[in-house]
Design a protein around this motif. Structure first.
Motif, PDB file in Angstrom:
ATOM      1  N   ILE A  29       0.845  -1.201   0.000  1.00 52.77           N
ATOM      2  CA  ILE A  29       0.000   0.000   0.000  1.00 52.77           C
ATOM      3  C   ILE A  29       0.875   1.244   0.000  1.00 52.77           C
ATOM      4  N   GLU A  30       1.874   1.266   0.862  1.00 53.19           N
ATOM      5  CA  GLU A  30       2.745   2.435   0.971  1.00 53.19           C
ATOM      6  C   GLU A  30       3.566   2.673  -0.297  1.00 53.19           C
ATOM      7  N   ALA A  31       3.723   1.646  -1.122  1.00 47.77           N
ATOM      8  CA  ALA A  31       4.477   1.788  -2.370  1.00 47.77           C
ATOM      9  C   ALA A  31       3.637   2.405  -3.492  1.00 47.77           C
ATOM     10  N   PHE A  32       2.322   2.500  -3.295  1.00 49.37           N
ATOM     11  CA  PHE A  32       1.484   3.114  -4.318  1.00 49.37           C
ATOM     12  C   PHE A  32       1.838   4.587  -4.450  1.00 49.37           C
ATOM     13  N   GLU A  33       1.829   5.056  -5.692  1.00 48.54           N
ATOM     14  CA  GLU A  33       2.137   6.461  -5.952  1.00 48.54           C
ATOM     15  C   GLU A  33       1.155   7.349  -5.196  1.00 48.54           C
ATOM     16  N   ASP A  58      -3.384  13.354  -2.454  1.00 48.45           N
ATOM     17  CA  ASP A  58      -4.675  13.980  -2.734  1.00 48.45           C
ATOM     18  C   ASP A  58      -5.704  12.881  -3.020  1.00 48.45           C
ATOM     19  N   GLU A  59      -6.924  13.310  -3.293  1.00 51.60           N
ATOM     20  CA  GLU A  59      -8.003  12.353  -3.536  1.00 51.60           C
ATOM     21  C   GLU A  59      -7.756  11.520  -4.792  1.00 51.60           C
ATOM     22  N   GLU A  60      -7.117  12.111  -5.781  1.00 52.38           N
ATOM     23  CA  GLU A  60      -6.814  11.374  -7.010  1.00 52.38           C
ATOM     24  C   GLU A  60      -5.890  10.185  -6.719  1.00 52.38           C
ATOM     25  N   ALA A  61      -4.874  10.394  -5.899  1.00 52.91           N
ATOM     26  CA  ALA A  61      -3.959   9.300  -5.542  1.00 52.91           C
ATOM     27  C   ALA A  61      -4.717   8.196  -4.806  1.00 52.91           C
ATOM     28  N   ASN A  63      -7.936   7.529  -4.996  1.00 58.17           N
ATOM     29  CA  ASN A  63      -8.852   6.875  -5.933  1.00 58.17           C
ATOM     30  C   ASN A  63      -8.113   5.947  -6.898  1.00 58.17           C
ATOM     31  N   ASN A  64      -6.897   6.309  -7.277  1.00 60.16           N
ATOM     32  CA  ASN A  64      -6.100   5.422  -8.131  1.00 60.16           C
ATOM     33  C   ASN A  64      -5.804   4.117  -7.396  1.00 60.16           C
ATOM     34  N   TYR A  65      -5.467   4.229  -6.118  1.00 56.51           N
ATOM     35  CA  TYR A  65      -5.245   3.031  -5.300  1.00 56.51           C
ATOM     36  C   TYR A  65      -6.534   2.214  -5.186  1.00 56.51           C
TER      37      TYR A  65
END
Length: 94
Positions: A29-33, A58-61, A63-65
């Motif tokens: 999880i922590e490795a996600f951009e 931000d919310e975009e990051a 939501n990408n996860y």
């Protein structure tokens, strides 16, 4: 920075399974951009109540996860361990 909180309540016989799973997936999880950190907290009185606290760009990051295959697969496994509906909320630090 976006602060994300997710409250969860687990079946008592699934608590150790969830804790082990979280330990295994935390670094992924922590490795996600856009993810700065994620921690697991356990309620001081309710042994089956937990909260994850994560910090995102931000919310975009976030939501990408949440749209990732990794999240979807993990959430399916996690939901099977719940004994109540989870609550999630996001906040910004003023």
């Amino acid at each position: 920075m976006l602060h994300r909180f997710v409250r969860m309540s687990f079946q008592e016989d699934k608590i150790e399974d969830f804790k082990e799973m979280f330990t295994t997936i935390q670094s992924t999880i922590e490795a996600f951009e856009g993810c700065h950190s994620v921690i697991l907290l356990q309620d001081k009185d309710g042994v089956n109540k937990f909260m994850t606290f994560s910090i995102w760009d931000d919310e975009e990051a976030l939501n990408n996860y949440r749209g990732s295959d990794f999240f979807k697969q993990t959430w399916v496994k996690t939901k099977k361990m719940f004994n109540d509906k989870p609550e999630a909320f996001s906040m910004y630090k003023p």
